[in-house]
Design a protein around this motif. Structure first.
Motif, PDB file in Angstrom:
ATOM      1  N   GLN A   1      51.300  55.903  46.476  1.00 54.74           N
ATOM      2  CA  GLN A   1      51.136  55.741  45.024  1.00 54.74           C
ATOM      3  C   GLN A   1      50.910  54.281  44.631  1.00 54.74           C
ATOM      4  O   GLN A   1      50.759  53.974  43.464  1.00 54.74           O
ATOM      5  N   ASN A   2      50.883  53.389  45.638  1.00 47.65           N
ATOM      6  CA  ASN A   2      50.647  51.964  45.373  1.00 47.65           C
ATOM      7  C   ASN A   2      51.601  51.435  44.302  1.00 47.65           C
ATOM      8  O   ASN A   2      51.197  50.829  43.307  1.00 47.65           O
ATOM      9  N   VAL A   3      52.886  51.673  44.520  1.00 47.38           N
ATOM     10  CA  VAL A   3      53.902  51.291  43.542  1.00 47.38           C
ATOM     11  C   VAL A   3      53.939  49.767  43.397  1.00 47.38           C
ATOM     12  O   VAL A   3      53.865  49.037  44.393  1.00 47.38           O
ATOM     13  N   SER A   4      54.050  49.298  42.173  1.00 49.60           N
ATOM     14  CA  SER A   4      54.076  47.857  41.926  1.00 49.60           C
ATOM     15  C   SER A   4      55.353  47.244  42.493  1.00 49.60           C
ATOM     16  O   SER A   4      56.448  47.765  42.288  1.00 49.60           O
ATOM     17  N   ASP A   5      55.198  46.141  43.209  1.00 47.33           N
ATOM     18  CA  ASP A   5      56.344  45.451  43.790  1.00 47.33           C
ATOM     19  C   ASP A   5      57.046  44.573  42.760  1.00 47.33           C
ATOM     20  O   ASP A   5      58.255  44.362  42.843  1.00 47.33           O
ATOM     21  N   LEU A   6      56.269  44.054  41.802  1.00 57.17           N
ATOM     22  CA  LEU A   6      56.821  43.197  40.752  1.00 57.17           C
ATOM     23  C   LEU A   6      56.367  43.699  39.393  1.00 57.17           C
ATOM     24  O   LEU A   6      55.235  44.161  39.242  1.00 57.17           O
ATOM     25  N   ILE A   7      57.264  43.636  38.431  1.00 55.15           N
ATOM     26  CA  ILE A   7      56.885  43.835  37.027  1.00 55.15           C
ATOM     27  C   ILE A   7      57.218  42.535  36.313  1.00 55.15           C
ATOM     28  O   ILE A   7      58.385  42.159  36.204  1.00 55.15           O
ATOM     29  N   VAL A   8      56.166  41.840  35.859  1.00 58.91           N
ATOM     30  CA  VAL A   8      56.334  40.528  35.233  1.00 58.91           C
ATOM     31  C   VAL A   8      56.271  40.712  33.723  1.00 58.91           C
ATOM     32  O   VAL A   8      55.273  41.214  33.193  1.00 58.91           O
ATOM     33  N   LYS A   9      57.337  40.334  33.028  1.00 58.95           N
ATOM     34  CA  LYS A   9      57.417  40.509  31.572  1.00 58.95           C
ATOM     35  C   LYS A   9      57.441  39.131  30.909  1.00 58.95           C
ATOM     36  O   LYS A   9      58.240  38.265  31.279  1.00 58.95           O
TER      37      LYS A   9
END
Length: 654
Positions: free
Chosen positions: A55-63
């Motif tokens: 699913q190519n899950v995001s490693d980082l979520i930058v807010k």
């Protein structure tokens, strides 16, 4: 010489077939149970890793912490850093807010996830389609909704929802929306969207909902599972195109700035997720991205370790692994004791055969080898059975986890290391026990081995020195107590084995009690508890059967003598049964403090529950279960007792 040796080898297997079965069942139960629980955790980790890649899950979520969000230059610099081998971007851009929104006449806490459309380049966080309204929908603005679960209510296909951006911004700015919004017409600030798809996001696969940002910056799984119900969870999640967000005329500024970047690492096959190497790499990338975007004062970066669903699943897995490690010690110890007792007594019964082989000139190692072969074959057959048992237990627990998570497809990868570690531990103990017992016997002189072992000298047991107790006992109970206390080794082996079995049963019941009567809504923990109780009961049965069977075999002459003296079958069987029940009762008494220690260890590993919190009736049910299995076993052994051949048993030992 060789022919003689092979004959004795065959005779060992024929004569001691039931003991071979005991070793097999001990290995199947102990290794199958321990490896099954441990392998379930490996199955979860490998499956989660496959899901992460698929699913190519995001490693980082930058807010972004800035009101204006990310600039195009900043987005471009991050996109330039993270591209796949095919050159496609591994960065999704958008905005997300948690707001109160009216859906089907009810005000709900909803997360609105706005994502830019990048066509084929948008490859991060691939969603799984659950249901679609089809291509014939007339929706002007089509959006997707998260699939419903225990907390997320779900939104029916075709539902129309009005987004009032004035109201949304008012909630975000605590009632003080931007002053320029007041002059904007409703046609600009209100958008009506239609739900045309139901999807499952790879970031939210837990069925107990998703924590709201209103919980604070770090919406992680609580250390104590009981605190999960105290979290503020979302009631729905909507996925919308970023083009829905209105742009303020003249200033050319979107009402919701792009404040989210979903980043996937370039080489997704570099590490397994949640491995130590992955953690080190993630922290390094986290620091690099933070510096690239102006530091911690400008951005907050969430990793997979901060994701509620991933964190919750791995946390549950670690707790289950912890339970298996704690219980492994008890299971291995009981198995080692019983196997040691089995092989020691088997070799002692073979003393005349050992003496004959020694007289014929066989070296001690060759004599011992046939008993090692006996033990190895038992462990080998048991190991094969244990492998299939552990696969069944692991699969069962994986399926049960679906009650708490929308689990990814179970991996087909073999999870052998935990199984092999436990199995070879059992084999090592068995072989060492066999060699120890064999060396002790072969070191004796052949002349001594060819004579029957001198019976243990009769002497008063300690109860005889307490007249006010001893005088109250009838003859048959005096006889029973003498037999129980005279053979200290046999007595201690049975008591220790039963004590640990009782502790294992009570540990499983305590976990079950935690789920049923103390508000811990965890199907996975409940499944582990049931498995523990079942296997602990089976272990108790095999332990009692093995030790009692050995006891009967050693006392065939004694039993035959009672029959010759005119004892009825019922009297002869209860002559043995009373000893077994007394040993079991003493084992249960010693099992209580051991149970308290084991339950404390299990609760400590799980981070929840206390010994004092265990319901009172649990402490009474455990011995009932142990006695139940004991009764079943002694009933199975009745035929062996009453079918003792009096003529053969009373013959002189040759």
């Amino acid at each position: 010489m060789v022919k003689t040796y092979l004959k004795t080898l065959v005779r060992v297997f024929k004569k001691h077939f039931t003991r071979l079965l005991s070793i097999i069942f001990m290995v199947v139960i102990s290794v199958g149970f321990i490896a099954g629980i441990g392998s379930a955790v490996d199955k979860i980790n490998y499956s989660l890793n496959d899901y992460y890649r698929a699913q190519n899950v995001s490693d980082l979520i930058v807010k972004s912490k800035r009101e204006e969000g990310f600039s195009q230059e900043e987005i471009g610099s991050v996109r330039a850093r993270y591209r796949g081998a095919d050159g496609k971007s591994l960065v999704n851009v958008g905005a997300s807010v948690d707001v109160d929104l009216e859906i089907t006449g009810e005000t709900q806490l909803v997360r609105l996830c706005f994502l830019e459309e990048y066509g084929d380049e948008q490859t991060v966080n691939v969603q799984t389609l659950r249901e679609s309204a089809g291509d014939d929908t007339q929706a002007e603005i089509a959006v997707s909704a998260e699939e419903g679960d225990n907390k997320i209510k779900g939104i029916p296909l075709g539902t129309q929802i009005t987004l009032d951006f004035k109201e949304i911004l008012s909630q975000l700015s605590e009632g003080s929306a931007d002053s320029m919004l007041g002059s904007l017409p409703d046609s600009l600030t209100k958008k009506t969207v239609t739900v045309t798809k139901t999807v499952l996001s790879p970031l939210t696969f837990g069925v107990d909902g998703e924590p709201s940002y209103r919980n604070g910056e770090d919406a992680k799984i609580p250390d104590n599972i009981q605190d999960i119900n105290e979290m503020i969870t979302l009631e729905n999640i909507l996925y919308l195109p970023y083009s829905v967000v209105p742009v303020v005329p003249f200033v050319n500024r979107a009402l919701l700035p792009k404040n989210d970047l979903y980043v996937g690492f370039n080489n997704r096959n570099l590490f397994n997720t949640f491995s130590d190497e992955y953690g080190i790499f993630t922290r390094a990338e986290q620091a690099e991205v933070s510096e690239l975007l102006g530091g911690e004062e400008n951005v907050r970066i969430l990793t997979l370790y901060d994701n509620y669903s991933f964190n919750a699943l791995t946390s549950y897995g670690l707790k289950v692994r912890g339970i298996s490690i704690v219980l492994m010690v008890a299971f291995l110890l009981v198995t080692a004791l019983v196997v040691l007792s089995t092989m020691t007594r088997l070799i002692e019964e073979e003393r005349s055969q050992v003496g004959c082989l020694s007289t014929l000139g066989y070296a001690p190692w060759r004599i011992i080898f046939k008993y090692l072969l006996f033990a190895m074959i038992g462990c080998g057959i048991g190991g094969v059975g244990a492998y299939f048992v552990q696969m069944g237990v692991a699969t069962l627990l994986y399926v049960v986890f679906n009650y708490s998570f929308t689990m990814p497809p179970m991996t087909m990868k073999l999870t052998l290391w935990f199984y092999l570690a436990v199995y070879f531990g059992i084999v090592l103990v068995t072989l060492v026990s066999t060699v120890f017992a064999g060396r002790k016997l072969t070191s004796d002189k052949p002349a001594n081995l060819l004579h029957p072992k001198t019976p243990k000298a009769g002497k008063k047991v300690f109860l005889e020195r307490i007249p006010f107790i001893w005088n109250l006992l009838s003859f048959k109970y005096k006889s029973t107590m003498r037999n129980v206390l005279r053979y200290v080794y046999r007595f201690l082996m049975t008591v220790i084995a039963v004590a640990f079995s009782t502790a294992l049963v009570l540990a499983g019941l305590s976990l079950l009690d935690l789920c049923l009567f103390h508000g811990i809504d965890s199907p996975s923990v409940m499944a582990v508890a049931i498995v523990v109780v079942v296997f602990a009961g089976l272990l108790t049965a095999v332990v009692i059967y093995t030790l009692t069977n050995i006891n009967i075999s050693e006392r065939n002459r004694e039993i035959a003598t009672l029959m010759v003296l005119g004892y009825y079958d019922r009297e002869v069987t209860w002559y043995i049964y009373r000893e077994v029940l007394i040993d079991t009762a003493v084992g249960i008494l010693f099992g209580y403090p051991l149970s308290a220690l084991l339950v404390w260890a299990v609760f400590s590993v799980m981070g929840m529950g206390t010994i004092g919190g265990v319901s009172w009736f649990v402490w009474l049910i455990a011995p009932v279960i142990v006695f139940l299995f004991t009764f079943l076993v002694i009933l199975l052994l009745r035929r062996k007792i009453v079918k003792v051949d009096m003529n053969e048993s009373l013959k002189a030992i040759e």
